[in-house]
Enzyme design. Sequence first.
Site, PDB file in Angstrom:
ATOM      1  N   SER A   1       0.628  -1.297  -0.649  1.00  0.00           N
ATOM      2  CA  SER A   1      -0.181   0.160  -0.648  1.00  0.00           C
ATOM      3  C   SER A   1       0.949   1.037   0.230  1.00  0.00           C
ATOM      4  CB  SER A   1      -1.203   0.036   1.265  1.00  0.00           C
ATOM      5  OG  SER A   1      -1.859   0.705   1.000  1.00  0.00           O
ATOM      6  N   GLU A   2       0.576   1.887  -0.394  1.00  0.00           N
ATOM      7  CA  GLU A   2       1.512   2.815  -1.200  1.00  0.00           C
ATOM      8  C   GLU A   2       1.821   4.186   0.146  1.00  0.00           C
ATOM      9  OE1 GLU A   2      -1.012   2.923  -3.169  1.00  0.00           O
ATOM     10  OE2 GLU A   2      -2.139   4.437  -3.481  1.00  0.00           O
ATOM     11  N   ASN A   3       1.025   4.416   0.868  1.00  0.00           N
ATOM     12  CA  ASN A   3       1.642   5.023   2.085  1.00  0.00           C
ATOM     13  C   ASN A   3       2.414   4.406   3.110  1.00  0.00           C
ATOM     14  OD1 ASN A   3      -0.656   2.802   2.588  1.00  0.00           O
ATOM     15  ND2 ASN A   3      -1.196   4.361   4.371  1.00  0.00           N
TER      16      ASN A   3
END
Lengths: 223, 232
Positions: A51-53
């Site tokens: 997840s890119e966060n």
Amino acid sequence: MTKDKFMLDKDGIAKRIAEEVKDGYYVNLGIGIPTLVANFVRNDIEVEFQSENGILGMGPFPFEGEEDADLINAGKQTITALPGASFFDSAMSFGMIRGQHVDLTILGAMEVAENGDIANWKIPGKMVKGMGGAMDLVASAENIIVAMMHTNKAGDSKLLKKCSLPLTGVACVTKIVTNLAVIEVTKDGFKLLERAPGVSVEEIKKATEGKLLVEGNIPEMKL
Amino acid sequence: MIRKTVANVEDALQGVENGMTFMLGGFGLSGIPENAISELVRLNVKNLTCISNNAGVDDFGLGLLLQKKQIDKMVSSYVGENDEFERQMLSEELDVELIPQGTLAARCQAAQQGFPAIYTPAGYGTEVSQFKETREFDGKMYVLEKAFKADFAFVKAWKGDKAGNLIFKGTARNFNPLMCGAAKVTVVEVEELVEPGELDPNQIHIPGIFVQRIFEGKNYEKRIEKRTVRKK
């Protein structure tokens, strides 16, 4: 138009896309239908969701009472971290994406063009929420699957000759899975690979504005 | 040891003025500098430019500054979930620059590390790359994106020591480490402030050299934006 009973629902699309997730893949899932893909990935293969966060090894939602404000996914939902997970900052996260270390990106779209252009972040004149990480993902990923409905609510095709909405990325989509079909984006246009159960080639053609290549017998999806 | 501690949030925000540009860490409501935001509301500084991935929600995070019309311009990648933001944006009270999330991270990191600009493929061929310099490397096109320039960076870490060394937790890390040292003054609030030597140097995410002021924050709400759970 095809009768509803033959079209895939969102889970059906996600189930078909899950077949594209291979052993050893690091996968980034976008918001919406792509998120559902995690529910259908075979459990006899090793896959990690990014997840890119800032997490690799994202797990399912937490049990009630175990939610942690410091542990969310890119959709801002509370999640868990699986054994072997790691956390990192946003620059390293997009370094993984830009550096093509993520094997597969699955995201939604408003429109895809026959050359692989994608539009999924802005409708002029309406509220613009932003592109988030979508532009970074589509600009760098080599393997991009779009999960979407074949037509919009008005019944117009979302598989176009040319996108009408502002682009998110150019010539980047490799495959599209819709409620009607599995389509590969080739240099010659949309190539029909599979039909949803009970959906005819004619019906897919009718719902596809861009150039649709149909070669030989088109099999039904195996779900 | 070079001591970076200040007594409280009031001291930490000394020098904040109208018209300044701020960087604020956080993704959604996770890892946002809650104490600094409250103090900015109290100081009522106006005409601000805020660089932050998101803009909070109506009644929390940067939404609190938006409600009081303290922000003139937002630089963000995603700004949904905020009705007041939407109203101000559509009525053109608020200037909004939307940029790709990886570009936002890279422009912070460039500022931190002394790069004037970086090339990224993100946004090439879209309206994001309009009026920007582009260049081909090995057959692929890239967009030149400049390092941010900001007056203050407001950062939230989990633990820190009095020398300004920081450790972040979970996905609350996000943009926070990248903003340290990326502005003229970096102000860090931590949930737990400890004596030098208490944190293992092997576990430090950000060394104190990137931090000017550190304090232990109070009354963290750590609000969850989308609570998703499964049954036991």
